[in-house]
Design an enzyme around this catalytic site. Structure first.
Site, mmCIF file in Angstrom:
data_model
loop_
_atom_site.group_PDB
_atom_site.id
_atom_site.type_symbol
_atom_site.label_atom_id
_atom_site.label_comp_id
_atom_site.label_asym_id
_atom_site.label_seq_id
_atom_site.Cartn_x
_atom_site.Cartn_y
_atom_site.Cartn_z
ATOM 1 N N HIS A 1 1.970 4.210 -2.917
ATOM 2 C CA HIS A 1 2.016 5.709 -2.846
ATOM 3 C C HIS A 1 3.420 6.272 -3.148
ATOM 4 O O HIS A 1 3.478 7.277 -3.912
ATOM 5 C CB HIS A 1 1.626 6.248 -1.465
ATOM 6 C CG HIS A 1 0.367 5.928 -0.958
ATOM 7 N ND1 HIS A 1 -0.668 6.765 -1.419
ATOM 8 C CD2 HIS A 1 -0.379 5.436 0.330
ATOM 9 C CE1 HIS A 1 -1.859 6.324 -0.754
ATOM 10 N NE2 HIS A 1 -1.366 5.577 0.256
ATOM 11 N N HIS B 1 0.840 -1.241 0.098
ATOM 12 C CA HIS B 1 0.159 0.009 0.135
ATOM 13 C C HIS B 1 0.817 1.180 0.079
ATOM 14 O O HIS B 1 0.720 2.185 -0.661
ATOM 15 C CB HIS B 1 -0.934 0.039 1.146
ATOM 16 C CG HIS B 1 -1.778 1.217 1.395
ATOM 17 N ND1 HIS B 1 -3.160 0.806 1.222
ATOM 18 C CD2 HIS B 1 -1.658 2.564 1.716
ATOM 19 C CE1 HIS B 1 -3.691 2.197 1.604
ATOM 20 N NE2 HIS B 1 -2.724 3.261 1.648
ATOM 21 N N GLU B 2 1.999 1.324 0.865
ATOM 22 C CA GLU B 2 2.769 2.585 1.002
ATOM 23 C C GLU B 2 3.624 2.693 -0.186
ATOM 24 O O GLU B 2 4.068 3.830 -0.659
ATOM 25 C CB GLU B 2 3.459 2.453 2.053
ATOM 26 C CG GLU B 2 2.720 2.520 3.491
ATOM 27 C CD GLU B 2 1.681 3.757 3.538
ATOM 28 O OE1 GLU B 2 2.017 4.734 3.021
ATOM 29 O OE2 GLU B 2 1.008 3.539 4.146
#
Length: 379
Positions: free
Chosen positions: A71, A67-68
């Site tokens: 980003h 998820h990170e």
């Protein structure tokens, strides 16, 4: 959030774990091994439940990291550098070097996180159905199904329009595009974040007090995090407004005193604090005058007294690669979060390879005090 255990680099981005990540591993593994798995498929040995639960917890951490990383990758593609990623008790944090320059970039960077979690959840759901069709162990299918559910929940929760969640970033991008005012958009997203946070705190404690549901404490903790972080983001935006367009050269200390790398620690200490070296941190230079690192009092203190007469400054300094550096024309607002996350709390200002200054959080705080006074109504 500062890392406790570095994990190396992925796609050139430094990744680390905070010690509090052990809490989420213990919570997830304990909940699955003692509760969900035995309830759904009784009759297995305790070690089977625990091994599968620990594997599920590790995979869940991997999904948080994905998820990170999503980003971070999209941020870099939109011209925003990424300093590092740290996983901790309440998820993960990708620390961006600066803010997105346009509402469109903000939207893309924010949206990819929930989309990644949703994609992982969908993939896990498909895998669970495939394993079930192959008549695989029901316990394994249950673990994969749990991973699917938790990632979908993570995607939905992160999409809520409240800072500092990804949905709050989406809300800010929409308000920014609509009003043309980034500060106004930030205030709106922060207000939504505080509202959601207080709602979770109140409902969490109500669940504990009225229903005896201790899981409400977890909701209250997340709510407190949302309130605190949304408020901090709003203050950071106000700081950026005051320091807008201010270059590092305006706040740095010019031509700082340097220490030769070949000087022994004993000689270095003999000249401070009343002699040549009056501060607590100094740039370290090689014989040709190029800067090679930073020496601080805590670094000196790590060397035993009896060894300081034969140990050089260069042997204990923080290497330049690990020191925060900045250019004299770089914006101060982009430097502040990097300084706050560093151990040294200082940055060396380099013009090419030439050292031209040093800047600390105290330097920026003094400049902020003057600028705030100058722009306050009635002054």
């Amino acid at each position: 959030m500062k890392e406790t255990l570095p994990l190396g680099r992925i796609a050139g981005i430094r990744v680390g774990l905070h010690w509090s990540v052990l809490v989420i591993i213990a919570l997830v593994a304990g909940t699955l091994a003692v509760g969900r798995f035995p309830d759904a498929y009784p009759g297995h040995s305790a070690w089977a439940y625990w091994i599968l639960a620990l594997l599920a917890a590790v995979v869940f951490l991997g999904s948080l990291l994905a998820h990170e990383l999503a980003h971070a990758v999209v941020a870099r593609r939109n011209g925003v550098a990424v300093d590092d990623i740290t996983l901790w008790m309440l998820g993960g944090v990708a620390r961006l070097h600066s803010e997105a320059r346009t509402p469109g970039a903000e939207l893309r960077i924010a949206a990819v996180g929930p989309l990644t979690s949703a994609a992982i959840g969908g993939a896990c759901a498909a895998l669970a159905l495939w394993l079930d069709a192959l008549h695989a162990s029901g316990l394994v299918v249950e673990a994969v199904a749990w991973l699917a559910a938790i990632n979908i929940v993570l995607a939905v929760f992160n999409a809520l329009p409240a800072a500092p969640l990804d949905g709050g970033r989406l809300l800010r991008a929409w308000l920014w595009r609509r009003t043309g005012d980034r500060m106004r958009a930030t205030r709106g997203a922060a207000a939504a974040g505080r509202a959601l946070g207080w709602f979770m705190i109140v409902t969490g404690f109500a669940a504990v007090l009225l229903a005896g549901d201790l899981s409400g404490l977890w909701a209250a903790l997340i709510g407190w995090f949302l309130v605190a972080t949304a408020t901090a983001e709003e203050r950071q935006a106000q700081l950026r407004g005051v320091l807008a367009d201010l270059p590092v050269s305006r706040v740095m200390t010019r031509d700082p005193v340097t220490v030769p790398a070949a000087v022994t620690l004993a000689s270095f200490l003999a000249e401070g604090p009343f002699g040549h070296y009056r501060h607590s941190a100094f740039p370290v230079v090689a014989p040709d005058g190029t800067v090679v690192g930073l020496i601080t009092v805590p670094l000196v203190n790590r060397t035993p007294v009896e060894a300081r007469s034969v140990t050089t400054v260069g042997a204990v300094m923080l290497p330049l690669a690990d020191v925060i550096t900045s250019g004299p024309d770089d914006p101060v607002v982009d430097l502040v979060p990097r300084l706050e996350a560093s151990h040294a709390r200082r940055a060396l200002v380099l013009d090419g390879d030439r050292l031209v200054g040093i800047v600390t959080l105290a330097d920026i705080s003094r400049a902020l005090s003057w600028l705030t006074a100058a722009t306050r109504p009635g002054t």
